[in-house]
Design a protein around this motif. Structure first.
Motif, PDB file in Angstrom:
ATOM      1  N   LEU A 180       0.809  -1.221   0.000  1.00  0.00           N
ATOM      2  CA  LEU A 180       0.000   0.000   0.000  1.00  0.00           C
ATOM      3  C   LEU A 180       0.841   1.269   0.000  1.00  0.00           C
ATOM      4  CD1 LEU A 180      -2.688  -1.027   2.653  1.00  0.00           C
ATOM      5  CD2 LEU A 180      -2.869  -1.154   0.161  1.00  0.00           C
ATOM      6  N   LEU A 181       2.150   1.108   0.133  1.00  0.00           N
ATOM      7  CA  LEU A 181       3.026   2.272   0.271  1.00  0.00           C
ATOM      8  C   LEU A 181       3.839   2.487  -0.996  1.00  0.00           C
ATOM      9  CD1 LEU A 181       4.312   1.586   3.906  1.00  0.00           C
ATOM     10  CD2 LEU A 181       2.333   2.943   3.194  1.00  0.00           C
ATOM     11  N   GLY A 182       3.149   2.514  -2.116  1.00  0.00           N
ATOM     12  CA  GLY A 182       3.834   2.632  -3.405  1.00  0.00           C
ATOM     13  C   GLY A 182       4.714   3.859  -3.513  1.00  0.00           C
ATOM     14  N   GLU A 183       4.256   4.992  -2.981  1.00  0.00           N
ATOM     15  CA  GLU A 183       5.047   6.227  -3.083  1.00  0.00           C
ATOM     16  C   GLU A 183       6.357   6.099  -2.298  1.00  0.00           C
ATOM     17  OE1 GLU A 183       0.629   7.450  -3.018  1.00  0.00           O
ATOM     18  OE2 GLU A 183       1.952   6.042  -1.969  1.00  0.00           O
ATOM     19  N   GLU A 184       6.277   5.463  -1.133  1.00  0.00           N
ATOM     20  CA  GLU A 184       7.483   5.287  -0.336  1.00  0.00           C
ATOM     21  C   GLU A 184       8.471   4.359  -1.029  1.00  0.00           C
ATOM     22  OE1 GLU A 184       8.465   6.772   2.407  1.00  0.00           O
ATOM     23  OE2 GLU A 184       6.633   7.964   2.522  1.00  0.00           O
ATOM     24  N   VAL A 185       7.971   3.258  -1.548  1.00  0.00           N
ATOM     25  CA  VAL A 185       8.835   2.309  -2.240  1.00  0.00           C
ATOM     26  C   VAL A 185       9.495   2.971  -3.438  1.00  0.00           C
ATOM     27  CG1 VAL A 185       8.909   0.103  -3.465  1.00  0.00           C
ATOM     28  CG2 VAL A 185       7.432   0.374  -1.451  1.00  0.00           C
ATOM     29  N   ARG A 186       8.738   3.820  -4.130  1.00  0.00           N
ATOM     30  CA  ARG A 186       9.264   4.488  -5.327  1.00  0.00           C
ATOM     31  C   ARG A 186      10.313   5.543  -4.983  1.00  0.00           C
ATOM     32  NH1 ARG A 186       4.860   7.916  -7.266  1.00  0.00           N
ATOM     33  NH2 ARG A 186       5.796   9.342  -5.739  1.00  0.00           N
ATOM     34  N   ASP A 187      10.056   6.354  -3.972  1.00  0.00           N
ATOM     35  CA  ASP A 187      10.889   7.528  -3.717  1.00  0.00           C
ATOM     36  C   ASP A 187      11.971   7.304  -2.662  1.00  0.00           C
ATOM     37  OD1 ASP A 187       9.246   8.760  -5.499  1.00  0.00           O
ATOM     38  OD2 ASP A 187       8.127   9.932  -4.022  1.00  0.00           O
ATOM     39  N   ALA A 188      11.885   6.241  -1.888  1.00  0.00           N
ATOM     40  CA  ALA A 188      12.838   6.060  -0.793  1.00  0.00           C
ATOM     41  C   ALA A 188      14.254   5.868  -1.325  1.00  0.00           C
ATOM     42  CB  ALA A 188      12.440   4.864   0.068  1.00  0.00           C
ATOM     43  N   LYS A 189      15.202   6.499  -0.660  1.00  0.00           N
ATOM     44  CA  LYS A 189      16.620   6.338  -0.952  1.00  0.00           C
ATOM     45  C   LYS A 189      17.303   5.773   0.288  1.00  0.00           C
ATOM     46  CE  LYS A 189      16.633  10.251  -4.139  1.00  0.00           C
ATOM     47  NZ  LYS A 189      17.172  11.597  -4.423  1.00  0.00           N
ATOM     48  N   ALA A 190      18.391   5.101   0.060  1.00  0.00           N
ATOM     49  CA  ALA A 190      19.082   4.480   1.184  1.00  0.00           C
ATOM     50  C   ALA A 190      19.457   5.499   2.247  1.00  0.00           C
ATOM     51  CB  ALA A 190      20.335   3.756   0.679  1.00  0.00           C
ATOM     52  N   LYS A 228      16.551  -1.599  -0.974  1.00  0.00           N
ATOM     53  CA  LYS A 228      17.053  -0.283  -1.386  1.00  0.00           C
ATOM     54  C   LYS A 228      18.496  -0.080  -0.919  1.00  0.00           C
ATOM     55  CE  LYS A 228      13.361   2.029  -3.167  1.00  0.00           C
ATOM     56  NZ  LYS A 228      13.335   2.934  -4.316  1.00  0.00           N
ATOM     57  N   VAL A 229      18.748  -0.420   0.330  1.00  0.00           N
ATOM     58  CA  VAL A 229      20.076  -0.177   0.889  1.00  0.00           C
ATOM     59  C   VAL A 229      21.107  -1.093   0.213  1.00  0.00           C
ATOM     60  CG1 VAL A 229      21.453  -0.130   2.985  1.00  0.00           C
ATOM     61  CG2 VAL A 229      19.084   0.587   3.056  1.00  0.00           C
ATOM     62  N   LEU A 230      20.738  -2.345  -0.058  1.00  0.00           N
ATOM     63  CA  LEU A 230      21.675  -3.248  -0.725  1.00  0.00           C
ATOM     64  C   LEU A 230      22.022  -2.734  -2.114  1.00  0.00           C
ATOM     65  CD1 LEU A 230      23.319  -5.817  -0.819  1.00  0.00           C
ATOM     66  CD2 LEU A 230      21.255  -7.062  -1.512  1.00  0.00           C
ATOM     67  N   LYS A 231      21.024  -2.311  -2.860  1.00  0.00           N
ATOM     68  CA  LYS A 231      21.297  -1.759  -4.196  1.00  0.00           C
ATOM     69  C   LYS A 231      22.167  -0.502  -4.104  1.00  0.00           C
ATOM     70  CE  LYS A 231      17.257  -3.449  -6.813  1.00  0.00           C
ATOM     71  NZ  LYS A 231      16.761  -4.461  -5.881  1.00  0.00           N
ATOM     72  N   ALA A 232      21.894   0.322  -3.108  1.00  0.00           N
ATOM     73  CA  ALA A 232      22.700   1.538  -2.938  1.00  0.00           C
ATOM     74  C   ALA A 232      24.143   1.190  -2.594  1.00  0.00           C
ATOM     75  CB  ALA A 232      22.093   2.421  -1.855  1.00  0.00           C
ATOM     76  N   ALA A 233      24.334   0.168  -1.776  1.00  0.00           N
ATOM     77  CA  ALA A 233      25.688  -0.234  -1.409  1.00  0.00           C
ATOM     78  C   ALA A 233      26.439  -0.764  -2.625  1.00  0.00           C
ATOM     79  CB  ALA A 233      25.638  -1.290  -0.308  1.00  0.00           C
ATOM     80  N   LEU A 234      25.753  -1.520  -3.473  1.00  0.00           N
ATOM     81  CA  LEU A 234      26.398  -2.015  -4.692  1.00  0.00           C
ATOM     82  C   LEU A 234      26.743  -0.869  -5.633  1.00  0.00           C
ATOM     83  CD1 LEU A 234      24.190  -5.185  -5.288  1.00  0.00           C
ATOM     84  CD2 LEU A 234      26.568  -5.127  -4.527  1.00  0.00           C
ATOM     85  N   ALA A 235      25.857   0.123  -5.713  1.00  0.00           N
ATOM     86  CA  ALA A 235      26.158   1.306  -6.520  1.00  0.00           C
ATOM     87  C   ALA A 235      27.349   2.070  -5.949  1.00  0.00           C
ATOM     88  CB  ALA A 235      24.934   2.208  -6.604  1.00  0.00           C
ATOM     89  N   ALA A 236      27.431   2.120  -4.626  1.00  0.00           N
ATOM     90  CA  ALA A 236      28.564   2.802  -3.996  1.00  0.00           C
ATOM     91  C   ALA A 236      29.871   2.078  -4.320  1.00  0.00           C
ATOM     92  CB  ALA A 236      28.353   2.877  -2.484  1.00  0.00           C
ATOM     93  N   LEU A 237      29.845   0.748  -4.334  1.00  0.00           N
ATOM     94  CA  LEU A 237      31.044  -0.005  -4.714  1.00  0.00           C
ATOM     95  C   LEU A 237      31.450   0.320  -6.151  1.00  0.00           C
ATOM     96  CD1 LEU A 237      30.408  -3.582  -3.223  1.00  0.00           C
ATOM     97  CD2 LEU A 237      31.849  -1.760  -2.300  1.00  0.00           C
ATOM     98  N   GLU A 238      30.471   0.390  -7.027  1.00  0.00           N
ATOM     99  CA  GLU A 238      30.779   0.694  -8.427  1.00  0.00           C
ATOM    100  C   GLU A 238      31.419   2.073  -8.563  1.00  0.00           C
ATOM    101  OE1 GLU A 238      28.586   0.445 -12.799  1.00  0.00           O
ATOM    102  OE2 GLU A 238      27.383   0.742 -10.984  1.00  0.00           O
ATOM    103  N   ALA A 239      30.939   3.031  -7.754  1.00  0.00           N
ATOM    104  CA  ALA A 239      31.458   4.404  -7.828  1.00  0.00           C
ATOM    105  C   ALA A 239      32.728   4.592  -7.010  1.00  0.00           C
ATOM    106  CB  ALA A 239      30.382   5.374  -7.348  1.00  0.00           C
TER     107      ALA A 239
END
Length: 994
Positions: free
Chosen positions: A295-305, A320-331
């Motif tokens: 029911l929290l579609g807006e939160e799922v869409r907009d939330a950032k780690a 979200k946090v796992l994907k952000a951590a992987l992106a941080a490794l890439e950067a």
């Protein structure tokens, strides 16, 4: 019991009573408390306290400013007199922090503890959890708010629900009410058929949690609402409140806006409910969280780690946090990746992630993220070049001693992080891990980053060696180690143990040093770790022989064969080339009646009495370890390195208990861990000419990308050859042979070796307690085996006073030396460290692991204590566990078919289908009577029909019992068994059988 609690509070309204309790706590804790009542809202309340004090109803003094500074100051003179600390409340109506500075009371204000309380805040806190937050908010916004009015309002609200079910609910914790709703067993929740009872329950739950009036209808849009439905709605709201309270920004979903301004006690109640559900109602929590998240579609869409806090209430937060951590490794953003992964791996206080507890493979992903981020951060901290100024290639390096010091201070941490990442990659990176492909790409990226770093440092080090010489000063030479370190220690009374460890590179020595420091009973112990450079080329036949006293006046006399290859070194009248001649050279130099040469396995297999006897008449005892090098050469190094370090710690402890007080740990050489196929190997003549990292040459010719040194310049006498090394970490091209574990070259990883000395000044202590291990197999999880384990004191009537709080446990195969146990995860009060499980004594935990080996098999496993800290009885698990074969299957022609189309197993097929594990017949002892006959038949012939099994078992009834217990019985067999049905005939078939 304080009289003021019984009397004074008995006359106060509910808001005033809470205020008095808060004031009393403040005074009792701090002594002098100055109450700044800027709006003069509490004068009547304080006057009541003054009266209560005068009649002896309060145990602290109350003084109030009533227009005269002098009178107040004079009245306070006697309060602080006496030996006891004064406990006084000083009420200053009409003053704030600024205005009080202009008065004679400022010194009191500065010396005491300040107290302020806004009336709206007081009312809200007093009513929170007792009245719905909407009603509280409406009341406190009314004009003319007063303490007396608040007392009257809250009293009226509480009296409205007093009596009957309301009183019963008030006496209960919210979590207990929720448990009752979920169980639907108590009279007041049985289907919630009574409308009046339903209203009382909902009202109480709404007051506790701030549940909006329309939330139940939103979450349970059914005509008939049951007790579990109400529990679901309340739990859903509690999770939302926890999420919003943990959020670092305002929520975007309109469903969550009512959760923002809830009173702190209400938020704390919701958070406590969420935590209770995670611990007591796991399945219910998972369903509630997932359905609420939908029911929290807006939160799922907009939330950032970056928005999310320490509690992963919903599944999408963890994603979200796992994907952000992987992106941080890439950067290359190592800091945020470490910040996110740290609490998820270490389970730090305050951090909660239900989803990690539910899914061990997710925790595996986080372990790999942290290992990768640690490597990246280590490379950044070390700098891109071997230099006192890392941005300059070879800058400010004037000696090999300076280069070694820089490697010890900065570079070794990089190689340790790289090794640990490779070890965890083997154990934890499986397709079941979340974000598998992305994670593998990030790990490959870090492999490349390490390789670039190691190449740059190798180029700088080789350039320094070319300019300053490849042989360091005497204090850093491997050839002087025995005379400088070992022999002086043997001149003391008692034996000295000399650990000569094949391929123990410096960073592994650092880890061993740390683990020995953490070990039990190190009181009065001096440990010192230094670095030296091994001889060139950095191979066993050079380094291991030089660890014996073979140098003469700082020079070496090598013996080369026709290859050429170093065989050994001359030591007086004989040549040192193998363990026996090394032992002889050492014994001749230090003296003593004996000089035992023990393998690491031999030390671990002996008890204290046997070891005492072995070392009794010796000045020097040598312990030879080849485990690290052997595992590396087999290509299984990352799965064994930690185990080898643990075995060294265990051997030290056993010898320490045997009375040895002096130890030296060192190595013949280090090694490089390379990614096979990451780059083309370096060509040099024919592929049979070079070794992996060096080649001998009779010609003094230089070549691009290589460095050369004459053996004479290395202090070798009687030889004219030169030795050539790659300038980088690249291996020489020798065909298709694996190059993941290499040594023999001139990189810092290969040449810097540890010299760890340990001296104990006091005898070891010990414990007489005996422990045993309990274990039960659980269902597999994410492709991993799972067992529940507990370490307990063996004697039930003995208390564990003074015993170790944690003990190491290891898991090993009792069948098949090549079977590797990969420890993956723990859940509960245990953790994996150093290739073992550190288990809290008396606490249950779950252990997840995998088994690999050259061939598929089913093996028996044993849990044992790998150290010598305590007497722990090993435990053999009754079930067998499947080994994943890593050897490619042999190609065989398909078996012939019978006329009916049934595949028939030939006799030759039956033999080859049995795993290449020497089964023997001992495993059949786990079975009795007809059951033994059935499994013996399966082992020999591969299949048995239901009719055949019935005859073997002695009839239909025993067969039915066998069929019911088959799953349990099959786990004890060293091969898999499955059931098939062909042409209406039920068969038990051994796996691998066609």
């Amino acid at each position: 019991m304080n009289r003021d609690v019984n009397v004074a509070l008995g006359r106060l309204g509910p808001v005033s009573a809470k205020l008095e309790a808060e004031v009393r706590h403040k005074v009792q804790r701090h002594g002098v408390v100055v109450w700044l009542d800027a709006d003069d809202q509490y004068a009547d309340f304080v006057n009541a306290l003054v009266t209560a004090r005068a009649s002896g109803e309060l145990n602290y003094d109350v003084r109030a400013f009533r227009g005269s500074y002098l009178r107040l100051l004079l009245g306070l003179e006697g309060v602080a007199s006496g030996a006891d600390r004064a406990q006084v409340l000083l009420h200053l109506p009409g003053f704030n922090d600024e205005s009080v500075k202009q008065t004679p009371l400022y010194e009191l204000h500065a010396a005491g503890t300040r107290f302020q309380k806004a009336l709206k805040t007081l009312v809200t806190e007093s009513a929170a959890g007792r009245v719905h937050p909407d009603q509280i908010a409406a009341f406190v916004e009314q004009p003319g708010l007063s303490l007396a009015g608040a007392d009257a309002w809250l009293s009226a609200q509480l009296s409205r629900v007093a009596g009957g079910l309301g009183t019963q609910l008030d006496a209960m914790e919210p979590s207990a009410v929720l448990d009752g709703l979920l169980s639907s067993t108590d009279f007041w929740v049985a289907g919630i058929a009574d409308a009046e009872e339903q209203a009382v329950i909902l009202e109480r739950l709404a007051a506790w949690t701030g549940l909006p009036s329309d939330w139940c209808a939103t979450m349970v849009p059914a005509a008939t609402v049951t007790a579990p439905d109400v529990a679901f709605a309340v739990a859903s709201w509690a999770l939302c409140v926890e999420y919003v309270d943990d959020l670092r920004r305002p929520p975007v979903s309109p469903l969550l806006r009512d959760a923002v301004a809830l009173p702190r006690p209400v938020k704390d109640t919701c958070r406590a409910l969420a935590q209770h559900l995670r611990g007591r109602h796991i399945t219910f929590y998972r369903r509630t969280a997932d359905e609420t998240e939908a029911l929290l579609g807006e939160e799922v869409r907009d939330a950032k780690a970056e928005d999310l806090g320490k509690v992963d209430t919903f599944r999408f937060e963890e994603d979200k946090v796992l994907k952000a951590a992987l992106a941080a490794l890439e950067a290359g953003a190592w800091a945020p990746a470490l910040e996110w992964s740290g609490p998820r791996v270490d389970a730090k206080p305050g951090f909660v992630s239900f989803w990690l507890q539910e899914d061990p493979s997710r925790r595996s992903a986080w372990q790999l993220v942290r290992a990768a981020a640690t490597l990246g951060a280590s490379i950044a901290a070390a700098g891109p070049r071997l230099s006192t100024k890392p941005e300059v290639a070879g800058g400010s390096l004037g000696s090999l001693e300076a280069a070694v010091d820089i490697y010890v201070q900065r570079g070794a941490a990089v190689d340790e992080a790289h090794r640990q990442l490779e070890q965890q990659r083997v154990t934890l990176l499986y397709p079941q891990v979340p974000e598998f492909e992305t994670l593998r790409a990030r790990l490959d990226q870090l492999r490349g980053a390490w390789l670039a770093w190691a190449d740059a440092w190798a180029v700088d080090f080789n350039a320094l060696c070319k300019s300053q010489g490849f042989l360091p000063g005497s204090a850093l030479q491997q050839r002087t180690l025995f005379e400088d370190v070992v022999r002086p220690m043997t001149q003391e009374t008692g034996p000295t143990v000399y650990f000569v460890v094949d391929a123990l590179r410096f960073e592994m020595g650092v880890e061993l040093f740390r683990e020995l420091q953490r070990g039990p009973d190190t009181t009065g112990t001096t440990m010192l770790l230094k670095a030296r450079l091994c001889e060139l080329p950095s191979v066993t036949e050079v380094g291991m022989n030089v660890l014996a006293p073979v140098a003469q006046n700082g020079r070496l006399q090598p013996k080369l064969d026709d290859t050429p290859k170093v065989l050994g070194f001359q030591a007086g009248e004989f040549r040192v080339t193998n363990p026996e001649t090394r032992r002889r050279a050492m014994n001749d130099r230090v003296g003593g009646d004996t000089c035992p040469w023990l393998t690491l396995a031999e030390v671990q297999s002996r008890d204290s009495a046997s070891l005492k006897l072995a070392v009794a008449r010796a000045k020097l005892v040598v312990v030879h370890s080849q485990e690290i090098d052997a595992a590396g050469e087999k290509g299984i190094g990352p799965t064994v390195f930690d185990t080898a370090l643990r075995q060294l710690r265990a051997a030290w402890r056993l010898l320490r208990d045997a009375g040895v007080r002096r130890f030296v740990f060192t190595s013949d050489h280090g090694f490089l861990m390379l990614d096979d196929g990451a780059r083309a190997p370096l060509r040099h003549g024919r592929k049979i000419d070079p070794q992996r990292r060096h080649v001998f040459s009779n010609v003094a010719a230089d070549d691009t990308g290589k460095v050369r040194v004459a053996l004479a310049d290395l202090g070798y006498d009687g030889v004219s050859e030169h030795v050539i090394f790659p300038e980088t970490t690249a291996p020489f091209d020798r065909g298709n042979r694996s190059t993941t574990f290499v040594h023999g070259g001139n990189s810092l990883q290969e040449r810097v070796i540890p010299v760890l000395t340990v001296v104990h000044r006091v005898a070891p202590g010990g414990t007489t307690l005996e422990y045993r291990v309990q274990a039960t197999q659980l269902d597999d999880v994410a492709g991993m085996f799972c067992i529940e384990v507990r370490v307990v004191v063996a004697a039930q009537d003995v208390l564990d006073f003074g015993g170790p709080k944690e003990l190491d446990l290891a898991l090993r195969s009792l069948e098949g030396e090549d079977v590797q146990v990969e420890l993956c995860q723990t859940r509960g009060k245990a953790r994996i460290a150093g290739g073992a499980v550190q288990a809290s004594v008396g606490e249950r935990f779950e252990l997840f692991f995998r088994l690999t080996g050259p061939d598929p098999a089913r093996v028996r496993l044993e849990l044992h204590h790998p150290g010598a800290v305590a007497d722990v009885e090993p435990y053999v698990l009754p079930e067998r566990f499947s080994v994943v074969g890593t050897r490619p299957p042999s190609k065989r022609p398909p078996p012939p078919e019978t006329p009916s189309g049934e595949t028939r197993l030939a006799a030759s097929d039956s033999a080859t289908a049995v795993p290449k594990l020497q089964l023997g017949t001992g495993w059949l002892d786990d079975f009795e009577g007809g059951i033994r006959q059935v499994f013996e038949h399966l082992a020999a012939h591969g299949t048995v029909t239901e009719q055949e099994a019935t005859l073997m078992l002695g009839g239909a009834r025993p067969f039915r019992r066998f069929a019911r217990e088959f799953d349990v019985l099959a786990k004890k067999a060293p091969f898999g068994v499955h059931i098939t049905e062909v042409a209406g005939v039920k068969r038990y078939v051994r796996e691998g059988t066609r």
